[in-house]
Design a protein around this motif. Structure first.
Motif, short mmCIF file in Angstrom:
data_model
loop_
_atom_site.label_atom_id
_atom_site.label_comp_id
_atom_site.label_asym_id
_atom_site.label_seq_id
_atom_site.Cartn_x
_atom_site.Cartn_y
_atom_site.Cartn_z
N GLU A 462 0.83 -1.20 0.00
CA GLU A 462 0.00 0.00 0.00
C GLU A 462 0.87 1.26 0.00
N ASN A 463 1.94 1.25 0.76
CA ASN A 463 2.86 2.40 0.75
C ASN A 463 3.52 2.58 -0.60
N LYS A 465 2.17 1.85 -3.51
CA LYS A 465 1.21 2.46 -4.42
C LYS A 465 1.15 3.97 -4.20
N ARG A 466 1.21 4.41 -2.96
CA ARG A 466 1.21 5.84 -2.68
C ARG A 466 2.50 6.49 -3.18
N GLU A 470 3.09 9.47 -6.06
CA GLU A 470 3.89 10.67 -5.82
C GLU A 470 4.99 10.83 -6.87
N ASP A 917 -4.83 5.07 -2.12
CA ASP A 917 -3.74 4.92 -3.09
C ASP A 917 -3.07 6.26 -3.40
N VAL A 918 -3.86 7.33 -3.39
CA VAL A 918 -3.33 8.67 -3.68
C VAL A 918 -3.44 9.51 -2.41
N PRO A 919 -2.33 10.06 -1.90
CA PRO A 919 -2.41 10.92 -0.72
C PRO A 919 -3.38 12.08 -0.96
#
Length: 957
Positions: A462-463, A465-466, A470, A917-919
């Protein structure tokens, strides 16, 4: 003079972008036989004598020199000095940057042969040809490169490379030149390519490359507690930032909005200088696209530099490194030196990677790999700390563990022999050390650590994907989609015959016949299954070695440790050897299937490599975890693998103890030998061999080294002898296998994350030095993710949940201890657990010939011995039948596996749900940028149409 035929109108449905690209590279869209749509940019003989530039139309090379004119008059050196050092990264004029280099050998000829212009046919395009055929294709290819807008520079007639160009002309004009001006007619020749602004801007628009505009907006500043916490965090990590990124930590809070480049809107972009607007990696990407699409024949399949390299027309095609990686500290370092100092230095292993520098130098695809590796390594820190705590807990509670204390005090418990005839009866207390050691990894917190690592794997994905989103935003990859790829040369080679047979019958695209494709897939499937069998046979061979050696050394004390150590070492050697064999087998099978594009080829190769190496790396570990000691039978009814060699059982310390040793040796051995030693040694060895076999280049360089006053090696000569970049698949694969060690069997070896962390810290620096120092500079490729590897990581994460559940339930003693404590213990403690877990056997029930030779080895006659199982005693009504405790444990194991898996799946899905997925800040920033850019474009369009008056004091944006 014959009238030239007008170019045919392209047929079929083609977009304007496709037609423009075809027009730029001379690729007819109407099919075979269509003439190029642009005329050849030809120089006259007058311009050849007055223009100092050393790039030509190929027509200049075709025309024969006037009688009596020496060859040297046709090939002139560059005149004048430019603003950059000649012979480094620029043409001889010092202004035009070298964006790509083509290299080809000119072999020694005993009898020069005049080149005749023979028409090419379909059947000869992919077969080995003579040098004359290669010269014709090279000439046609370079002519089309000039038509596409590239500038070409060949070697001059200086002492260093005069022979290259004169040798080429000798091949073009045969014996006329050879007899008129005898020169050396062999060596290594180089063609240097430069992309002018017109070509760069055209392809930047076609490839939809985002570039910074003049529009600037302020970034949203944090306020309140967030701002203070973020400022404190930035100040804390500032010493960990590499020098190139340290300045970016304190940068101004504004940003240039990036937008897809357009020639019509060139005034909107932040262009300080046309020479530096496109970075070198982007320039090489543009040139590579032209090289991929440029023809060397009128046939529709004769296209691309990949085909020419496969046919031996060119030896290599590569962009240049940015100077030396070691230089004078008094002058500003070049990007290569900066990467070597800040990224490849072992002394800076604690610092973050300069990801922006890596991306700018090697491209987004390689930058994405090192970003993924960096995040994986960073997140290994918390898992390593937790694993270390679990290990230390086992160390500190070792002396207070009741089961291990009972083993050490069991002087009166006699155990059955571990093998037939030669093995003796032994005391349970002899396994005291093994029981203590086993407690380090098989204790009360093992289940907690398995749950933690299963959730850690999900947290890592998950990290990533973020982080990936970015990077897509920071590297201007939002909205990037890969274009349709050209067919591979090997695919086109197989298609030639079928194209000839079928092209006249139907107007449809010709494909490989289904029978041929199905046959290749069938052969691959059977071969992979055969390789699986080979792996299992290797595991069985190691088992037989362990059984036979253990039987032979049974009379010696401590022979078990010797047998286990040598068997695991032998297993490691077999794994390393089979890994190399399986790599060649996977490449052979993928070539047999002949995928159409490079992406399809890479995906199929990766899938085969992963299957073969996964089974090879984990087969012996799976055997120890789930099969060893499970199918051995019982005393009096043993199962035999061979006459006199019964199936082996787990040692005195239990199966988890042996699994820990097996896993640690294989993991550490693979990382030390395969990932580090071979990664350092092999590129250096290959470079040395290439220097000594690179078409005599080694000898030339040695001669120039002796002549200190002579010319130095050029940048393109030094890069040629470097190892070619072979892709990221080997780098990803070794990390994926390591990820499996960290997650799949982590219940048996809590220190696996720590070993992986130490290895990866060194791996990053080793890879950095290899990419900067030992490899040719790769072509900068764009990629917005890590591709198929993410799906493989997800698959391993799911497998790890299942495997860890079974390791805890079956291999460890967690379930038997829990069942005893809550169902059979009189006081709710573990006192008496060891005696409860052992069954009794009457030695008179041994099969004839399997009993020990000496029945008095312990000083007394043995009547009963104990063994690990849950069976009724020999004096029961049904001796040696599974008792009630066995079925209680079996039910508990089954229930634990089901509950463990569902619990982890629930938590994993919950983590995936709560982590977007997107901050949120990034999502808001992207939306704000899109709105600002859309308003600016609308305003710009209105200004151009005269609907809005332009404020003279403001910029167009």
């Amino acid at each position: 003079m014959s009238q030239k035929k007008a170019p045919e109108k392209p047929t079929g449905n083609h977009t304007s972008v496709e037609m423009e690209m075809a027009d730029m590279v001379g690729k007819p869209l109407g099919g075979p036989g269509t003439q190029p749509t642009k005329p050849v940019r030809k120089k006259s003989s007058e311009s050849m004598t007055s223009d100092p530039d050393l790039y030509y139309s190929v027509e200049d090379l075709r025309s024969e020199p006037p009688p009596g004119e020496p060859v040297s008059n046709r090939i002139r050196p560059m005149l004048g000095q430019g603003k950059h050092e000649a012979g480094a990264l620029f043409f001889k004029d010092g202004y035009r940057r070298i964006d790509y280099v083509l290299a080809f050998p000119v072999p020694r000829r005993k009898h020069p042969v005049k080149v005749e212009h023979k028409p090419e046919d379909d059947s000869s395009a992919f077969h080995p040809e003579g040098e004359d055929q290669k010269v014709r294709r090279r000439r046609e290819f370079e002519k089309n490169l000039i038509e596409a807008g590239l500038d070409l520079e060949r070697d001059d007639e200086g002492a260093r490379t005069k022979k290259c160009v004169t040798a080429l002309l000798s091949q073009l004009h045969g014996s006329q030149i050879a007899s008129r001006e005898p020169t050396k007619d062999h060596g290594m020749c180089f063609v240097r390519l430069h992309a002018p602004w017109k070509v760069l801007s055209q392809y930047a628009e076609i490839l939809k490359i985002k570039m910074p505009t003049k529009k600037i907006y302020e970034l949203k500043e944090r306020t309140g507690i967030k701002a203070k916490a973020y400022a404190l965090w930035r100040k804390t990590i500032k010493p960990l930032q590499p020098s190139p990124q340290a300045k970016q930590v304190d940068k101004e809070p504004y940003k240039h909005i990036s937008y897809t480049f357009s020639r019509d809107k060139e005034h909107m972009f932040h262009i300080e200088s046309r020479e530096t607007f496109f970075k070198p990696s982007t320039r090489s990407l543009v040139v590579h696209e032209i090289l991929k699409r440029t023809r060397y024949s009128q046939k529709d399949y004769a296209i691309g530099i990949t085909n020419l390299i496969a046919q031996g027309v060119y030896t290599a095609a590569y962009p240049l490194h940015e100077g030396e990686f070691e230089g004078d500290t008094d002058i500003p370092p070049n990007p290569r030196q900066m990467l070597f100092d800040e990224w490849g230095s072992y002394s800076k292993f604690v610092k973050f990677q300069p990801l922006n520098l890596i991306r700018n130098y090697f491209g987004e695809k390689i930058g994405m790999y090192f970003a993924w590796l960096g995040l994986y390594t960073k997140l290994l820190i918390p898992s390593s700390l937790v694993g270390l705590i679990v290990f230390l807990y086992g160390v500190f509670t070792m002396d207070d563990n009741v089961p291990s204390d009972e083993v050490c005090e069991a002087y009166n418990i006699t155990m059955c022999p571990l093998c037939d005839r030669e093995c003796k009866y032994w005391r349970l207390s002899d396994s005291c050390k093994s029981a203590k050691f086993s407690h380090l990894f098989d204790n009360e917190v093992t289940v907690f650590f398995s749950i933690f690592m299963s959730l850690w794997a999900t947290w890592f994905l998950e990290n990533w994907k973020r982080k990936q989103m970015e990077l897509n935003y920071a590297w201007d990859l939002s909205g990037f989609e890969e274009e349709e790829e050209q067919p591979r040369p090997e695919y086109e080679a197989r298609l030639v015959k079928h194209r000839i047979e079928q092209s006249d019958k139907t107007g449809e695209e010709v494909k490989l016949p289904k029978k041929q494709t199905l046959f290749a897939v069938g052969v691959s499937s059977v071969t992979i299954l055969t390789m699986f069998t080979v792996t299992l046979a290797a595991v069985f061979a190691v088992i037989m070695y362990r059984l036979s050696v253990a039987s032979a050394l049974a009379i010696y004390p401590n022979s078990g440790q010797i047998v286990s150590g040598t068997a695991v070492t032998l297993n490691l050697i077999v794994i390393l050897i089979l890994d190399e064999i399986y790599g060649s087998v996977a490449a052979f099978l993928t070539n047999l299937e002949c995928p159409r594009t490079e992406t399809e080829y890479e995906d199929k190769l990766i899938f085969k490599l992963f299957l073969l190496k996964f089974v090879n790396s984990y087969a012996s570990i799976f055997y120890v975890a789930f099969f060893k000691g499970r199918f051995m039978g019982r005393p009096g009814q043993y199962i035999y693998a061979a006459p006199g060699l019964r199936m082996e059982e787990c040692g005195p310390g239990g199966c988890l103890y042996e699994l820990c040793i097996q896993l640690s040796i294989i993991m550490a051995g693979k990382q030390l030998i395969q990932n580090n030693v071979m990664e350092i040694g092999m590129p250096k060895l290959k470079k040395f061999l290439r220097e000594c076999t690179c078409f005599g280049l080694c000898k030339e360089r040695a001669e120039r080294a002796e002549d200190k006053a002579g010319p130095r090696d050029t940048r393109w000569e030094e890069d040629l002898v470097l190892e070619p970049f072979s892709g990221l698949s080997p780098e990803y694969l070794e990390m994926i296998i390591q990820f499996g060690f960290v997650t799949i069997f982590v219940a048996s070896f809590p220190l696996a994350p720590l070993l992986a962390l130490v290895n990866n810290v060194l791996e990053i620096r080793l890879d950095a030095r290899k990419f900067v120092q030992e490899l040719r500079r790769p072509m900068a490729e764009r990629a917005k993710d890590i591709g198929i590897w993410y799906n493989i990581l997800k698959g391993i994460t799911k497998i790890s949940v299942i495997v860890n559940a079974f390791v805890i339930a079956i291999t460890s003693n967690f379930i038997p201890r829990t069942v005893y404590q809550y169902m059979y213990s009189p006081d709710g403690s573990l006192h008496g657990f060891i005696d409860w877990s052992l069954s009794t056997f009457n030695v008179s029930d041994f099969e004839p010939g399997s009993e020990p030779r000496d029945n008095r080895s312990l000083g007394e006659v043995v009547q009963f011995c104990r063994y690990r199982d849950f069976r009724d005693a020999p004096w029961e009504a049904e001796p040696y039948k599974y008792n009630l405790a066995y079925w209680h444990i079996f039910a508990a194991r089954l229930g634990f596996v089901i509950c463990f898996q569902n619990f982890i799946i629930f938590l994993r899905d919950f983590i995936g749900y709560i982590i977007p997925d997107v901050p949120k800040e990034l999502d808001e920033q992207i939306k704000k940028e899109n709105k600002i850019m859309m308003d600016a474009l609308i305003h710009e369009e209105n200004v151009r149409q005269g609907e809005v008056e332009m404020d003279p004091e403001k910029e167009p944006l």
